[in-house]
Design an enzyme around this catalytic site. Structure first.
Site, PDB file in Angstrom:
ATOM      1  N   CYS A 295      35.643  29.407  33.316  1.00 17.15           N
ATOM      2  CA  CYS A 295      35.669  28.129  32.796  1.00 17.15           C
ATOM      3  C   CYS A 295      37.104  27.918  32.215  1.00 17.15           C
ATOM      4  CB  CYS A 295      34.723  28.252  31.422  1.00 17.15           C
ATOM      5  SG  CYS A 295      33.234  29.039  32.162  1.00 17.15           S
TER       6      CYS A 295
ATOM      7  N   TRP B 119      32.117  27.671  35.095  1.00 17.65           N
ATOM      8  CA  TRP B 119      31.800  28.322  36.291  1.00 17.65           C
ATOM      9  C   TRP B 119      30.767  29.203  36.030  1.00 17.65           C
ATOM     10  CZ3 TRP B 119      33.038  29.677  40.912  1.00 17.65           C
ATOM     11  CH2 TRP B 119      33.013  31.211  41.424  1.00 17.65           C
TER      12      TRP B 119
ATOM     13  N   GLU C  59      56.036  51.193  46.115  1.00 15.70           N
ATOM     14  CA  GLU C  59      56.741  49.822  46.611  1.00 15.70           C
ATOM     15  C   GLU C  59      57.443  49.310  45.629  1.00 15.70           C
ATOM     16  OE1 GLU C  59      54.492  46.812  48.610  1.00 15.70           O
ATOM     17  OE2 GLU C  59      52.746  47.018  47.073  1.00 15.70           O
TER      18      GLU C  59
ATOM     19  N   ASN D 275      33.749  30.030  27.121  1.00 17.83           N
ATOM     20  CA  ASN D 275      34.065  30.834  28.134  1.00 17.83           C
ATOM     21  C   ASN D 275      33.769  32.350  27.970  1.00 17.83           C
ATOM     22  OD1 ASN D 275      35.157  31.829  30.504  1.00 17.83           O
ATOM     23  ND2 ASN D 275      37.299  31.384  29.959  1.00 17.83           N
ATOM     24  N   GLY D 276      33.161  32.985  29.012  1.00 14.06           N
ATOM     25  CA  GLY D 276      32.934  34.295  28.779  1.00 14.06           C
ATOM     26  C   GLY D 276      31.552  34.503  28.968  1.00 14.06           C
TER      27      GLY D 276
ATOM     28  N   HIS E 298      40.858  71.192  48.437  1.00 14.37           N
ATOM     29  CA  HIS E 298      41.241  71.480  49.807  1.00 14.37           C
ATOM     30  C   HIS E 298      42.777  71.465  49.906  1.00 14.37           C
ATOM     31  CE1 HIS E 298      37.220  71.732  50.795  1.00 14.37           C
ATOM     32  NE2 HIS E 298      36.948  70.464  50.361  1.00 14.37           N
TER      33      HIS E 298
ATOM     34  N   GLU F  18      45.616  52.205  47.021  1.00  9.45           N
ATOM     35  CA  GLU F  18      46.206  51.034  46.551  1.00  9.45           C
ATOM     36  C   GLU F  18      47.164  51.117  45.332  1.00  9.45           C
ATOM     37  OE1 GLU F  18      47.041  48.494  47.672  1.00  9.45           O
ATOM     38  OE2 GLU F  18      47.559  47.155  46.236  1.00  9.45           O
TER      39      GLU F  18
ATOM     40  N   ARG G  70      40.839  26.778  38.106  1.00 11.84           N
ATOM     41  CA  ARG G  70      40.214  28.078  37.441  1.00 11.84           C
ATOM     42  C   ARG G  70      38.943  27.951  38.455  1.00 11.84           C
ATOM     43  NH1 ARG G  70      42.451  29.715  32.840  1.00 11.84           N
ATOM     44  NH2 ARG G  70      40.513  30.618  31.811  1.00 11.84           N
TER      45      ARG G  70
ATOM     46  N   LYS H  61      57.802  40.199  52.677  1.00 11.37           N
ATOM     47  CA  LYS H  61      56.424  39.815  52.236  1.00 11.37           C
ATOM     48  C   LYS H  61      55.418  39.833  53.584  1.00 11.37           C
ATOM     49  CE  LYS H  61      52.987  38.329  49.856  1.00 11.37           C
ATOM     50  NZ  LYS H  61      52.464  39.393  49.126  1.00 11.37           N
TER      51      LYS H  61
ATOM     52  N   LYS I   2      51.397  50.643  45.198  1.00 15.41           N
ATOM     53  CA  LYS I   2      51.919  49.870  44.021  1.00 15.41           C
ATOM     54  C   LYS I   2      53.235  50.529  43.582  1.00 15.41           C
ATOM     55  CE  LYS I   2      50.129  46.098  44.779  1.00 15.41           C
ATOM     56  NZ  LYS I   2      50.177  46.258  46.144  1.00 15.41           N
TER      57      LYS I   2
END
Ligand code: AGP
Length: 627
Positions: free
Chosen positions: A2, A74, A507, A98-99, A523, A500, A27, A622, A504
């Site tokens: 929202c 939303w 990189e 909102n929320g 193991h 992932e 949004r 990129k 991060k």
């Protein structure tokens, strides 16, 4: 997610609000509305759909006055419709929200028992009823809001006005962002500075549990007990590039903070929030990307169903972060749609002479849509006669044009080399695809479908809540400096997120980190563990939680230093960990989106504090358009 705009001042509130809401359209929303205090009365107009529908309804309407609130919705509770749109108005009180109000069901029951006339399906309307009840007793809006806040649980931001105090605006923030813009004898309260930037560059950024009282051109910030809080006024003197970065220090940080609206934009085309059902929009099997927008959505859905009904295996191919998203996709599709999934790195797939059985859907994931290895992979798949599907962020990119079918991350331009919002948008798209295949193959009940859709619709607000915890991730990042090695671990669908997170750190901070399946520790990796090895463990409350805790205790017993990420207040994890980072309770399928946020921010803050070029890390590009 929202959007909120509140205004008090000499300008026409309707104009300020509409212009502000337009700046918040990014949004994602499905209805809008505003209320202006016009000649002593609260004059409200709401409309389903886009802002242009609201503008159409207020053409010719007269609005004068100094006070107003506006909202783009939303939908999370209650379908997109005029009656569910904000502002919600009860006995002279008007609010926007909102929320999520977590205890809305019990509040609804209590209000109905007191004879309240509830006209919408939303949790937000209940707040208007509660404030309207209290303001009759307190005869003061601020006091009424303070009392009502004690009755609400969840993460929410609220704006309220009352026709009997025409110079007052009260706002409360706990989770979703609210910012106060200070103009010349005028005040703006908005979800994002973009909504007020044309009027002022002076802002107060609200923290959780803070209340704003606007009385004419006086602005006070208090805590829920009414105690005054001194806040810093931030002057936004932005260059053109900074406006592009919207005041963030780096594009990557801006893109991390854009994730609530990025994931909302990713899922919005494919979710029917009226019926809480999945229906992929314009996948366009056999249609070139430039013609996709002309497709008839219903006809296209039938074609997509026919295509997906015929598949008996999915092969996901990608590189880097997109590959890790693909690994998460395996969990989604196999657990939800019950068909086998194989995931491969594009640079391996293209040379290993893969065997593609008939009925295999080959799906590529590529933010740029230009990665050479992934492009080669999709070409090889097509030569083998496979049906191909691309998930990318750049429409009409090379890979998008090569693919038979098309799904889009819809997350907006991603400038930072380290991918963030494209990754989480891809997770949401993979979740929607798994639901669609499950529905088409009758392996998903409508109750399960609704459960997943509700979890997805709640996700943007939950991500906003996690972003509000950033100061804890900054502290955690600082603590990483004392370690020589980093093991990121998780089980189940948290395992790709661990991979992932490790990427991060590699990189951005140029530190050696490794992602591992937590069940694999005994193991081999257990031998690595000592007080110089940092263990970052994803331990959300899912069906593998107990096993994950056992893995943590194995590491702890060998002197491992643990940072754990878990659901809510978790005493057991706090006891085992050097540092515990809390994330909101969520569905197993949406935990990955929420739990990657702390990992993104920890890597960002550590790299920034080391003085590295976060947006352009050394040696990286990129888009890797060459082998
Ligand atoms: C992720 O942070 C990296 N920038 C990199 O691994 C990237 O995900 C990979 O190069 C794939 O790019 P693509 O999604 O544009 O194909």
């Amino acid at each position: 997610m929202c959007g909120i705009v509140g205004y008090y001042g000499p300008q026409n509130p309707k104009d300020v609000i509409i212009a502000g809401l337009k700046k918040l359209e990014y949004r994602g929303y499905d209805s809008a509305g505003l209320t202006v205090l016009h000649q002593g009365q609260l004059k409200r107009v709401r409309a389903e759909g886009k802002l242009k529908n609201l503008e159409q309804k207020i053409i010719g309407e007269k609005f004068d006055g100094h006070l107003g609130i506006g909202h783009t919705r939303w939908a999370t509770h209650g379908v997109p419709s005029e009656r569910n749109a904000h502002p919600h108005q009860v006995q002279g009180v008007s609010i926007v929200h909102n929320g999520i109000i977590e205890n809305y069901l019990e509040i609804r029951e209590e209000l109905l028992a007191r004879g309240a006339k509830i006209t919408s399906d939303t949790d937000s309307e209940l707040v208007a009823h509660l404030i309207a009840e209290e303001v009759q007793k307190q005869n003061d809006l601020l006091k009424a809001v303070q009392i009502v806040l004690g009755k609400l649980r969840g993460a929410f931001s609220i704006l309220a006005i009352w026709e009997k105090q025409p110079d007052r605006l009260v706002a409360f923030k706990d989770g979703p962002p609210l910012v106060v813009g200070l103009g010349d004898k005028e005040t703006f309260i908005v979800s994002d500075v973009q909504a007020a930037l044309q009027h002022t560059k002076k802002y107060i950024y609200l923290d959780d549990r803070e209340i704003v009282l606007v009385r004419g051109d006086q602005v006070d910030i208090v805590d829920p007990t009414g105690k005054q809080i001194k806040k810093q006024i931030v002057e936004l003197n932005w260059s053109a590039e900074q406006v592009e970065k919207m005041g963030y220090s780096h594009f990557m940080l801006k893109e991390i903070y854009e994730q609530p609206q990025a994931i909302a934009s990713a899922m919005e085309p494919h979710i029917d929030s009226e019926t809480h059902s999945i229906r992929l929009k314009n996948v366009g099997f056999g249609t070139a990307p430039q013609n996709i927008d002309q497709l008839n959505t219903l006809v296209d859905w039938e074609k997509t169903c026919a295509t997906l009904k015929g598949i008996n295996k999915v092969m996901i191919i990608a590189c880097g972060t997109s590959y890790y998203a693909g690994l998460a996709g395996k969990y989604y599709i196999e657990q939800i749609a019950r068909i086998p999934v194989e995931v491969d790195i594009a640079s391996e797939f293209r040379y290993r002479k893969p065997v593609l059985q008939p009925g295999t859907l080959v799906m590529t994931i590529s933010q740029s849509g230009e990665t050479a290895d992934t492009l080669a992979a999709i070409r090889l798949a097509k030569e083998s006669g496979a049906t191909t599907l691309s998930i990318c962020n750049v429409k009409n990119s090379t890979i998008d044009r090569e693919a038979h079918g098309h799904l889009y991350m819809n997350s907006g331009p991603e400038v930072g080399v380290a991918s963030t919002k494209a990754f989480t948008s891809t997770l949401v798209i993979l979740n929607c695809l798994a639901l669609a295949i499950g529905k088409i193959k009758n392996s998903l009940s409508s109750a399960q479908e609704k459960e997943h859709i509700q979890a997805l619709l709640s996700l943007p607000s939950q991500v906003e809540v996690v972003l509000a915890y950033d100061k804890y991730f900054t502290e955690a990042a600082e603590s990483l400096k004392s370690f020589k090695g980093f093991l990121y671990m998780g089980r189940g669908v948290s395992y790709p997120i661990a991979l992932e997170g490790a990427l991060k750190l590699k990189e951005l901070a140029y530190l050696h980190a490794e992602g591992y399946a937590a069940g694999e520790m005994k193991h081999g990796p257990l031998a690595l563990i000592d007080e110089r090895m940092a263990i970052i463990m994803l331990a959300p409350s899912d069906e593998l939680y107990e096993k994950t805790v056992s893995n943590l205790e194995e590491a702890k017993a060998r002197g491992g230093k643990i940072i754990s990420i878990g659901t809510g207040e978790n005493e057991k994890l706090k006891k085992i960990s050097e540092r515990y980072l809390s994330i909101p309770k969520a569905h197993w399928s949406t935990n990955p989106v929420i739990s990657v946020i702390p990992l993104q921010l920890m890597a960002f803050h550590l790299a920034s504090s080391l003085g590295y070029d976060v947006d352009q890390p050394r040696n990286l590009a990129k888009s890797v358009t060459v082998e």
